[in-house]
Design an enzyme around this catalytic site. Structure first.
Site, PDB file in Angstrom:
ATOM      1  N   ASP A 156     -34.110  73.789 -30.244  1.00  0.00           N
ATOM      2  CA  ASP A 156     -34.299  74.175 -31.639  1.00  0.00           C
ATOM      3  C   ASP A 156     -32.977  74.338 -32.376  1.00  0.00           C
ATOM      4  OD1 ASP A 156     -36.939  74.157 -30.985  1.00  0.00           O
ATOM      5  OD2 ASP A 156     -37.316  76.272 -31.360  1.00  0.00           O
ATOM      6  N   ARG A 196     -29.910  91.890 -32.442  1.00  0.00           N
ATOM      7  CA  ARG A 196     -29.724  91.081 -33.659  1.00  0.00           C
ATOM      8  C   ARG A 196     -28.568  91.549 -34.530  1.00  0.00           C
ATOM      9  NH1 ARG A 196     -31.654  87.753 -30.482  1.00  0.00           N
ATOM     10  NH2 ARG A 196     -33.772  86.979 -30.797  1.00  0.00           N
ATOM     11  N   ASP A 217     -37.235  88.543 -36.547  1.00  0.00           N
ATOM     12  CA  ASP A 217     -35.809  88.257 -36.367  1.00  0.00           C
ATOM     13  C   ASP A 217     -35.151  87.731 -37.631  1.00  0.00           C
ATOM     14  OD1 ASP A 217     -35.482  89.187 -33.825  1.00  0.00           O
ATOM     15  OD2 ASP A 217     -35.793  87.261 -32.845  1.00  0.00           O
ATOM     16  N   SER A 257     -42.616  81.463 -25.295  1.00  0.00           N
ATOM     17  CA  SER A 257     -41.206  81.514 -25.671  1.00  0.00           C
ATOM     18  C   SER A 257     -40.574  82.775 -25.101  1.00  0.00           C
ATOM     19  CB  SER A 257     -41.044  81.477 -27.189  1.00  0.00           C
ATOM     20  OG  SER A 257     -41.495  82.689 -27.759  1.00  0.00           O
TER      21      SER A 257
END
Length: 405
Positions: free
Chosen positions: A16, A96, A125, A179
């Site tokens: 990705d 993050r 996110d 995922s």
């Protein structure tokens, strides 16, 4: 938004973000700088460098930020005993802001006018990355390709990759079963085979913990030492923050500790089901609450517990760099001044239980609580007046109730 000239991309080296790298180059005709963070995800990161070079990245940053991650983000959070919705140890959420911080710093170093991330438009996110970036640089541009491009399916992504000669791992040509996001604090698995919350997660989803049923049949004891609220040693051996969390992950993982199957309320509004593994964090939380139980005053401890859900929600929603989180952190850190001592845990088949705790700063007084002769440490007659004063308003309420019947 005017087209950026240079973009710093949060880059994993996976399909990705490799597609995003090429898409940025073709869509905007801009330079792309990649940043790959070693957060303890357990993957070899050098292939990301080779792939970024192949894709024509103008600069490549690969950094080991494990110590900073644990010292400056995980440990401050654990001083609060933070749990989102009462269960989630915030493993993805807390990583993050660090990634965003480095993106913004690298953008300044490189003279870049934008940063980019690979978060989708459905998740938390995107919010976390962007709120952190804007808090650190209000003028930065943030590009979120998943909200812009027309590559809306796995087939379209692979077609784009093949047309642009982006290497595709064989197992990426089909649908991934779920995922995964991983760092030193946890693993998070979502989607595909996990989307129905009524169906038990397959055992192959778990990567960091053995099945508790298959864990050793003999308990293991571990002692965690604390200094001002942070873990500083295991079994008497002083270690760095990241080394401590790595070792606690090993200990917890081999005893099947730290599994969580959670349906949570995302900040963007929907509910999602995730499988989380946080073995070291589960041990850390149990031990930290145990050392607080003897070193924190009741009023301070109860106030912390009242504030904790708000603090956890701020982290989950992406407000790490907000003034309200920093205000709460100052209060929490003040409470930790005497949270120093040692906790002994018993690890056994999925559970971590406190077996003992001691501290030079302990508020526990055996003289006051003993069932034996307390040598005058506590006068039990004092309790009568204490009860009468606390009962006064209840008596007045009861008298009124009797009058108006």
């Amino acid at each position: 938004m005017s087209a950026p000239k240079k973009v710093v991309l949060a880059y994993s080296g996976g399909l990705d973000t490799s597609i995003i790298l090429k898409w940025l180059q073709t869509e905007y005709g801009c330079e792309v700088v990649t940043f790959t963070a070693d957060l303890g995800q357990g993957e070899e990161l050098e292939p990301a460098r080779a792939k970024a070079e192949l894709m024509g990245a103008s600069s490549i940053y690969i950094e080991d930020v494990r110590e900073e991650f644990v010292r400056d983000f995980v440990f401050p959070m654990f001083r609060a005993n933070a749990l989102y919705e009462g269960l989630y140890l915030l493993g993805t959420s807390i990583a993050r802001p660090l990634i965003s911080k480095r993106l913004v710093e690298i953008a300044q170093l490189e003279g870049a006018d934008a940063v980019a991330h690979g978060a989708t438009g459905k998740g938390n996110d995107q919010v976390r990355f962007e709120l952190a970036a804007y808090a650190l640089n209000p003028d930065i541009k943030v590009i979120a390709p998943w909200r812009e491009w027309g590559l809306s399916s796995r087939t379209k992504l692979i077609d784009f990759a093949e047309k642009n000669q982006i290497p595709i791992a064989k197992d990426k040509r089909g649908e991934a079963p779920f995922s995964v996001d991983a760092n030193l604090l946890h693993t998070s698995s979502e989607g595909k085979v996990l989307e129905d919350p009524a169906v038990e997660a397959p055992d192959y989803v778990y990567q960091r913990t053995v099945n508790p049923e298959d864990a050793p049949g003999t308990p293991e004891y571990v002692e965690i030492g604390f200094q001002a609220g942070d873990a500083v040693s295991i079994n008497g051996i002083v270690m760095s923050p990241a080394t401590i969390l790595t070792e606690l992950n090993r200990l917890g993982g081999q005893h099947g500790i730290g599994r969580l199957d959670l349906v949570e309320g995302r900040f963007v509004g929907m509910k999602s089901r995730g499988i989380y593994e946080t073995p070291g964090g589960t041990l850390l939380l149990e031990a930290h609450r145990a050392i607080e139980s003897i070193t924190l005053d009741r009023g301070a401890a109860h106030l912390k517990d009242e504030l904790m859900p708000k603090y956890a929600e701020l982290i989950y929603n992406g407000f790490w760099f907000s003034p309200e989180r920093e205000m709460l952190q100052a209060l929490i850190d003040k409470s930790q001044e005497h949270v120093t001592g040692t906790v002994r845990l018993k690890l056994y088949k999925g559970s971590a239980r406190t077996m003992g705790r001691w501290s030079d700063y302990s508020l526990y007084s055996e003289a006051h609580v003993t069932f034996e002769d307390d040598a005058g440490a506590y006068d039990q007659k004092d309790a009568a007046g204490f009860i009468q004063l606390n009962a006064l308003r209840l008596k007045l309420l009861a008298a009124r109730k009797n009058r108006i019947r």
